[in-house]
Design an enzyme around this catalytic site. Sequence first.
Site, PDB file in Angstrom:
ATOM      1  N   TYR A   1      51.568  47.450  35.074  1.00  0.00           N
ATOM      2  CA  TYR A   1      51.279  46.142  34.470  1.00  0.00           C
ATOM      3  C   TYR A   1      51.350  46.213  32.947  1.00  0.00           C
ATOM      4  O   TYR A   1      51.806  45.281  32.287  1.00  0.00           O
ATOM      5  CB  TYR A   1      49.889  45.643  34.906  1.00  0.00           C
ATOM      6  CG  TYR A   1      49.853  45.262  36.370  1.00  0.00           C
ATOM      7  CD1 TYR A   1      50.261  43.997  36.782  1.00  0.00           C
ATOM      8  CD2 TYR A   1      49.442  46.169  37.344  1.00  0.00           C
ATOM      9  CE1 TYR A   1      50.257  43.649  38.127  1.00  0.00           C
ATOM     10  CE2 TYR A   1      49.431  45.835  38.681  1.00  0.00           C
ATOM     11  CZ  TYR A   1      49.838  44.569  39.074  1.00  0.00           C
ATOM     12  OH  TYR A   1      49.844  44.229  40.396  1.00  0.00           O
TER      13      TYR A   1
ATOM     14  N   ARG B   1      39.709  42.558  48.942  1.00  0.00           N
ATOM     15  CA  ARG B   1      39.738  41.178  48.424  1.00  0.00           C
ATOM     16  C   ARG B   1      38.855  40.239  49.246  1.00  0.00           C
ATOM     17  O   ARG B   1      39.201  39.085  49.463  1.00  0.00           O
ATOM     18  CB  ARG B   1      41.159  40.625  48.393  1.00  0.00           C
ATOM     19  CG  ARG B   1      42.020  41.164  47.282  1.00  0.00           C
ATOM     20  CD  ARG B   1      41.740  40.423  45.965  1.00  0.00           C
ATOM     21  NE  ARG B   1      42.508  40.996  44.882  1.00  0.00           N
ATOM     22  CZ  ARG B   1      43.660  40.497  44.457  1.00  0.00           C
ATOM     23  NH1 ARG B   1      44.169  39.429  44.995  1.00  0.00           N
ATOM     24  NH2 ARG B   1      44.290  41.070  43.464  1.00  0.00           N
TER      25      ARG B   1
ATOM     26  N   ARG C   1      34.698  29.806  40.613  1.00  0.00           N
ATOM     27  CA  ARG C   1      35.888  30.086  39.799  1.00  0.00           C
ATOM     28  C   ARG C   1      36.214  28.895  38.907  1.00  0.00           C
ATOM     29  O   ARG C   1      36.604  29.061  37.744  1.00  0.00           O
ATOM     30  CB  ARG C   1      37.044  30.408  40.743  1.00  0.00           C
ATOM     31  CG  ARG C   1      38.405  30.559  40.139  1.00  0.00           C
ATOM     32  CD  ARG C   1      38.540  31.870  39.398  1.00  0.00           C
ATOM     33  NE  ARG C   1      39.924  32.059  38.965  1.00  0.00           N
ATOM     34  CZ  ARG C   1      40.470  31.468  37.910  1.00  0.00           C
ATOM     35  NH1 ARG C   1      39.742  30.664  37.166  1.00  0.00           N
ATOM     36  NH2 ARG C   1      41.733  31.680  37.592  1.00  0.00           N
TER      37      ARG C   1
ATOM     38  N   ARG D   1      39.985  33.685  46.632  1.00  0.00           N
ATOM     39  CA  ARG D   1      40.337  32.265  46.737  1.00  0.00           C
ATOM     40  C   ARG D   1      40.359  31.692  48.144  1.00  0.00           C
ATOM     41  O   ARG D   1      40.395  30.477  48.306  1.00  0.00           O
ATOM     42  CB  ARG D   1      41.701  32.028  46.073  1.00  0.00           C
ATOM     43  CG  ARG D   1      41.599  31.964  44.560  1.00  0.00           C
ATOM     44  CD  ARG D   1      42.958  31.985  43.939  1.00  0.00           C
ATOM     45  NE  ARG D   1      43.656  33.197  44.323  1.00  0.00           N
ATOM     46  CZ  ARG D   1      44.812  33.604  43.806  1.00  0.00           C
ATOM     47  NH1 ARG D   1      45.421  32.866  42.924  1.00  0.00           N
ATOM     48  NH2 ARG D   1      45.365  34.725  44.197  1.00  0.00           N
TER      49      ARG D   1
ATOM     50  N   ASP E   1      38.386  43.484  38.025  1.00  0.00           N
ATOM     51  CA  ASP E   1      39.820  43.640  38.264  1.00  0.00           C
ATOM     52  C   ASP E   1      40.287  44.958  37.677  1.00  0.00           C
ATOM     53  O   ASP E   1      39.644  45.505  36.779  1.00  0.00           O
ATOM     54  CB  ASP E   1      40.612  42.482  37.648  1.00  0.00           C
ATOM     55  CG  ASP E   1      42.012  42.413  38.242  1.00  0.00           C
ATOM     56  OD1 ASP E   1      42.166  41.864  39.349  1.00  0.00           O
ATOM     57  OD2 ASP E   1      42.950  42.940  37.631  1.00  0.00           O
TER      58      ASP E   1
HETATM   59  O1  CP3 Z   1      37.011  41.338  46.598  1.00  0.00           O
HETATM   60  C1  CP3 Z   1      37.533  42.329  46.034  1.00  0.00           C
HETATM   61  O2  CP3 Z   1      38.343  43.081  46.623  1.00  0.00           O
HETATM   62  C2  CP3 Z   1      37.040  42.718  44.647  1.00  0.00           C
HETATM   63  C3  CP3 Z   1      37.736  42.235  43.514  1.00  0.00           C
HETATM   64  C4  CP3 Z   1      39.164  42.639  43.198  1.00  0.00           C
HETATM   65  C5  CP3 Z   1      40.055  41.753  42.528  1.00  0.00           C
HETATM   66  N1  CP3 Z   1      41.182  42.441  42.212  1.00  0.00           N
HETATM   67  C6  CP3 Z   1      39.764  40.350  42.224  1.00  0.00           C
HETATM   68  C7  CP3 Z   1      40.880  39.424  41.922  1.00  0.00           C
HETATM   69  C8  CP3 Z   1      39.834  43.863  43.324  1.00  0.00           C
HETATM   70  C9  CP3 Z   1      39.368  45.141  44.012  1.00  0.00           C
HETATM   71  C10 CP3 Z   1      41.108  43.731  42.686  1.00  0.00           C
HETATM   72  C11 CP3 Z   1      42.086  44.834  42.565  1.00  0.00           C
HETATM   73  C12 CP3 Z   1      43.421  44.563  42.026  1.00  0.00           C
HETATM   74  N2  CP3 Z   1      43.768  43.708  41.007  1.00  0.00           N
HETATM   75  C13 CP3 Z   1      44.601  45.249  42.424  1.00  0.00           C
HETATM   76  C14 CP3 Z   1      44.659  46.360  43.447  1.00  0.00           C
HETATM   77  C15 CP3 Z   1      44.513  45.904  44.835  1.00  0.00           C
HETATM   78  C16 CP3 Z   1      45.595  44.980  45.326  1.00  0.00           C
HETATM   79  O3  CP3 Z   1      45.289  43.797  45.585  1.00  0.00           O
HETATM   80  O4  CP3 Z   1      46.714  45.455  45.470  1.00  0.00           O
HETATM   81  C17 CP3 Z   1      45.670  44.735  41.663  1.00  0.00           C
HETATM   82  C18 CP3 Z   1      47.119  45.150  41.774  1.00  0.00           C
HETATM   83  C19 CP3 Z   1      45.127  43.779  40.767  1.00  0.00           C
HETATM   84  C20 CP3 Z   1      45.842  43.013  39.704  1.00  0.00           C
HETATM   85  C21 CP3 Z   1      45.781  41.558  39.938  1.00  0.00           C
HETATM   86  N3  CP3 Z   1      44.630  40.793  39.812  1.00  0.00           N
HETATM   87  C22 CP3 Z   1      46.828  40.700  40.313  1.00  0.00           C
HETATM   88  C23 CP3 Z   1      48.267  41.136  40.578  1.00  0.00           C
HETATM   89  C24 CP3 Z   1      46.296  39.409  40.402  1.00  0.00           C
HETATM   90  C25 CP3 Z   1      47.039  38.124  40.665  1.00  0.00           C
HETATM   91  C26 CP3 Z   1      47.421  37.970  42.083  1.00  0.00           C
HETATM   92  C27 CP3 Z   1      46.585  36.916  42.733  1.00  0.00           C
HETATM   93  O5  CP3 Z   1      46.152  37.135  43.885  1.00  0.00           O
HETATM   94  O6  CP3 Z   1      46.401  35.882  42.088  1.00  0.00           O
HETATM   95  C28 CP3 Z   1      44.906  39.495  40.131  1.00  0.00           C
HETATM   96  C29 CP3 Z   1      43.933  38.389  40.116  1.00  0.00           C
HETATM   97  C30 CP3 Z   1      42.713  38.536  40.986  1.00  0.00           C
HETATM   98  N4  CP3 Z   1      41.943  39.652  41.068  1.00  0.00           N
HETATM   99  C31 CP3 Z   1      42.148  37.518  41.808  1.00  0.00           C
HETATM  100  C32 CP3 Z   1      40.992  38.073  42.393  1.00  0.00           C
HETATM  101  C33 CP3 Z   1      40.016  37.384  43.294  1.00  0.00           C
HETATM  102  C34 CP3 Z   1      42.684  36.083  41.945  1.00  0.00           C
HETATM  103  C35 CP3 Z   1      42.593  35.399  40.637  1.00  0.00           C
HETATM  104  C36 CP3 Z   1      41.892  34.054  40.611  1.00  0.00           C
HETATM  105  O7  CP3 Z   1      40.809  33.873  41.184  1.00  0.00           O
HETATM  106  O8  CP3 Z   1      42.441  33.179  39.928  1.00  0.00           O
END
Ligand code: CP3
Length: 345
Positions: free
Chosen positions: A149, A23, A36, A27, A73
């Site tokens: 999910y 990640r 964003r 944010r 994602d």
């Molecule tokens: O920088 C990176 O690592 C690359 C991008 C990346 C994202 N999600 C961007 C993201 C990667 C590799 C993921 C993987 C992901 N997504 C996982 C597995 C890894 C982990 O974190 O456990 C999972 C379970 C998800 C599903 C997911 N996506 C959730 C549960 C959420 C909401 C939680 C949150 O932090 O808001 C997301 C949204 C998400 N994916 C964001 C980002 C940057 C935040 C959303 C936003 O910008 O509004």
Amino acid sequence: MTNLFLDTLAGKAVPRPPFWFMRQAGRYLPEYREIRAQANGFLDLCYTPERAARVTLQPIERFQADAAILFSDILVIPHAMGQTVDFVEGTGPKLDPIQSSRDLALLDPGKTLEKLAPVFETVRLVRAGLPDDIALIGFSGAPWTVATYMIEGGSTRDFNTVKSWAISNRRSFAIMLDLVVESTVMYLKAQVDAGAQALQIFDTWASAVPASDFEDWVINPTARIVLALKSHAPDVPIIGFARGIGSRLPDYIHRTGIDAVGLDSSVSLAEAANNIQPICPVQGNLDPAYLLSGGVEMERAAHEVLEAMSGGPFVFNLAHGINKDTPPAHVERLAEIVKNWGLSK
Ligand code: CP3
């Protein structure tokens, strides 16, 4: 041209461990929040190649990680198969949950490549914008984690809905995992074709799987993805990250065929060095809470990880994703610690 990250995964000796942070785009970075805010929602950001490429490159520009990870994602797979997926501000992902075999019948992996074409364009743009010594990592979720999910309709604490559904509808659940495998294989192959040089498979919720179902829900679906990628691109290393599986790690590594393994912070450094590193390169495992806290505690903990793991193939990373309240200065300091490691010796 040396590439510390790819050389490490290939088992070559390197002057210092490479690093990237799960990640690393997100944010906690003001420059991410700016882009964003211009997008029409999170999925729109994932599907707009110019913007997704810019946020992929932001952490590289800020602290020169040794690898960039594609900005996308794990939930684009259910979305590409036709499930309704939404990211609600402040509450996380919301999906129209799969509740019956009728819902399942509506899923179609056949449109994966067409629907995710913008993501592959992002990969091309990022690769074109990166120097040769910085690797580009592609990724997907593992079928079990994606399925949680799809069936729960969002994040969950107890996994009761997905687990009871999977147990009461074994045949349907197996079909669902097959669909996710099929779509994921196409997704990852196309990422490789567009320029991804390594892949990571995130099984974030693997720890929720009962031991008696571990083979069917975690090992086999992941092994099928790995096998398909190995016949397509044998030289692209695959990192498996199955969070919280502890004593099941050696079995997971051997039976999925992954090339390297991501470790969470429940794995002690002694356990990692003595029992996991001899099997394959390891990646990890500083708890992101140390990065959030910063200061001398973070420096001490980072040095401890580096000291313990640098005797074998090792990629420095966190144990899971960066917390959104992390000060970017802490991340910059941590990057500096890893880059300076070994220089003073
Ligand atoms: O920088 C990176 O690592 C690359 C991008 C990346 C994202 N999600 C961007 C993201 C990667 C590799 C993921 C993987 C992901 N997504 C996982 C597995 C890894 C982990 O974190 O456990 C999972 C379970 C998800 C599903 C997911 N996506 C959730 C549960 C959420 C909401 C939680 C949150 O932090 O808001 C997301 C949204 C998400 N994916 C964001 C980002 C940057 C935040 C959303 C936003 O910008 O509004």
